[in-house]
Design a protein around this motif. Structure first.
Motif, PDB file in Angstrom:
ATOM      1  N   SER A   6       0.698  -1.097  -0.153  1.00 35.26           N
ATOM      2  CA  SER A   6       0.013   0.076  -0.081  1.00 35.26           C
ATOM      3  C   SER A   6       0.915   1.108   0.156  1.00 35.26           C
ATOM      4  N   ARG A  10       2.150   3.428  -8.082  1.00 31.23           N
ATOM      5  CA  ARG A  10       2.393   2.872  -9.352  1.00 31.23           C
ATOM      6  C   ARG A  10       1.749   3.933 -10.246  1.00 31.23           C
ATOM      7  N   ILE A  29      -0.368   0.477  -5.400  1.00 31.57           N
ATOM      8  CA  ILE A  29      -0.831  -0.957  -6.129  1.00 31.57           C
ATOM      9  C   ILE A  29      -1.944  -1.333  -5.137  1.00 31.57           C
ATOM     10  N   PRO A  30      -3.062  -1.770  -5.755  1.00 30.38           N
ATOM     11  CA  PRO A  30      -4.127  -2.484  -5.141  1.00 30.38           C
ATOM     12  C   PRO A  30      -3.570  -3.445  -4.018  1.00 30.38           C
ATOM     13  N   ASP A  31      -3.998  -3.582  -3.028  1.00 34.20           N
ATOM     14  CA  ASP A  31      -3.594  -4.492  -1.990  1.00 34.20           C
ATOM     15  C   ASP A  31      -4.807  -5.323  -1.803  1.00 34.20           C
ATOM     16  N   PHE A  32      -4.689  -6.782  -2.070  1.00 28.88           N
ATOM     17  CA  PHE A  32      -6.052  -7.639  -2.127  1.00 28.88           C
ATOM     18  C   PHE A  32      -5.827  -8.533  -1.029  1.00 28.88           C
ATOM     19  N   GLU A  33      -4.770  -7.912  -0.043  1.00 26.83           N
ATOM     20  CA  GLU A  33      -4.602  -8.579   1.328  1.00 26.83           C
ATOM     21  C   GLU A  33      -4.246 -10.002   1.218  1.00 26.83           C
ATOM     22  N   ALA A  38       1.028  -9.034  -4.728  1.00 28.65           N
ATOM     23  CA  ALA A  38      -0.232  -8.353  -5.424  1.00 28.65           C
ATOM     24  C   ALA A  38       0.365  -7.810  -6.676  1.00 28.65           C
ATOM     25  N   TRP A  41       0.545  -5.077 -12.213  1.00 29.19           N
ATOM     26  CA  TRP A  41       0.031  -5.233 -13.446  1.00 29.19           C
ATOM     27  C   TRP A  41       0.277  -6.466 -14.265  1.00 29.19           C
ATOM     28  N   ASP A  55      -7.487  -0.845 -15.658  1.00 29.64           N
ATOM     29  CA  ASP A  55      -6.611  -1.508 -14.810  1.00 29.64           C
ATOM     30  C   ASP A  55      -6.601  -2.718 -14.934  1.00 29.64           C
ATOM     31  N   ALA A  57      -4.579  -4.874 -12.726  1.00 28.71           N
ATOM     32  CA  ALA A  57      -4.156  -5.495 -11.570  1.00 28.71           C
ATOM     33  C   ALA A  57      -5.337  -6.222 -10.880  1.00 28.71           C
ATOM     34  N   PRO A  59      -6.419  -9.851  -8.028  1.00 29.64           N
ATOM     35  CA  PRO A  59      -5.511 -10.587  -6.824  1.00 29.64           C
ATOM     36  C   PRO A  59      -4.606 -11.666  -7.464  1.00 29.64           C
TER      37      PRO A  59
END
Length: 153
Positions: A6, A10, A29-33, A38, A41, A55, A57, A59
């Motif tokens: 997080s 990006r 960057i999306p944090d998909f946990e 993660a 791209w 986008d 990105a 999971p």
């Protein structure tokens, strides 16, 4: 566990409505946990389709490694973890951004740390982090022909 994802910026380029080069995404960057990675791209095929502004990105999923496209990911190896041995039909480029990790191979292991570049060429390998801090790596996966016994995952 400390999450570096997080905090990573990006910046993705594309074309504006007039066909000029521009920034289409500027943010974390999306944090998909995901405990593993993660995607910053990814592409569905090679050569990549650079059209559009969506986008890509998504999971992290193991199946993406063998989808025929490319993956650009941020991977975290948590402290005090053991190696899971595997092989993929990919060539993987890693740059260690923070911390240290041991790359375990069938004939030994090597410790890599911040600033080190690693190229994994489809061979059996695993990652072991016996240290007290997480290791964070930037990783690019590209399709490759199988070597040895081929992929195990």
């Amino acid at each position: 566990m400390e999450r570096m994802i997080s905090t990573c910026r990006r910046v993705v380029t594309g074309l504006d409505d007039e066909g000029r080069s521009c920034v289409v995404i500027d943010g974390p960057i999306p944090d998909f946990e995901s405990a593993i990675a993660a995607y910053a791209w990814r592409t569905e095929s090679l050569p990549a389709d650079n059209s559009g502004r969506e986008d890509t990105a998504v999971p992290y999923e193991i199946d993406h490694l063998h989808s025929g496209g490319s993956n650009f990911a941020l991977c975290t190896f948590p402290p005090c973890t053991e190696a899971y041995m595997h092989a993929t039909d990919t060539i993987d480029y890693l740059v260690v951004l923070k911390g240290r990790v041991c790359m375990v191979l069938e004939a030994g292991e090597v410790t890599v740390g911040a600033g080190d570049f690693v190229v994994v060429r489809g061979v059996m390998h695993g990652w072991r982090n016996p240290f007290d801090e997480p290791c964070v790596c930037a990783v690019v996966n590209l399709p490759a022909g199988p070597v040895g016994g081929g992929r195990t995952i």
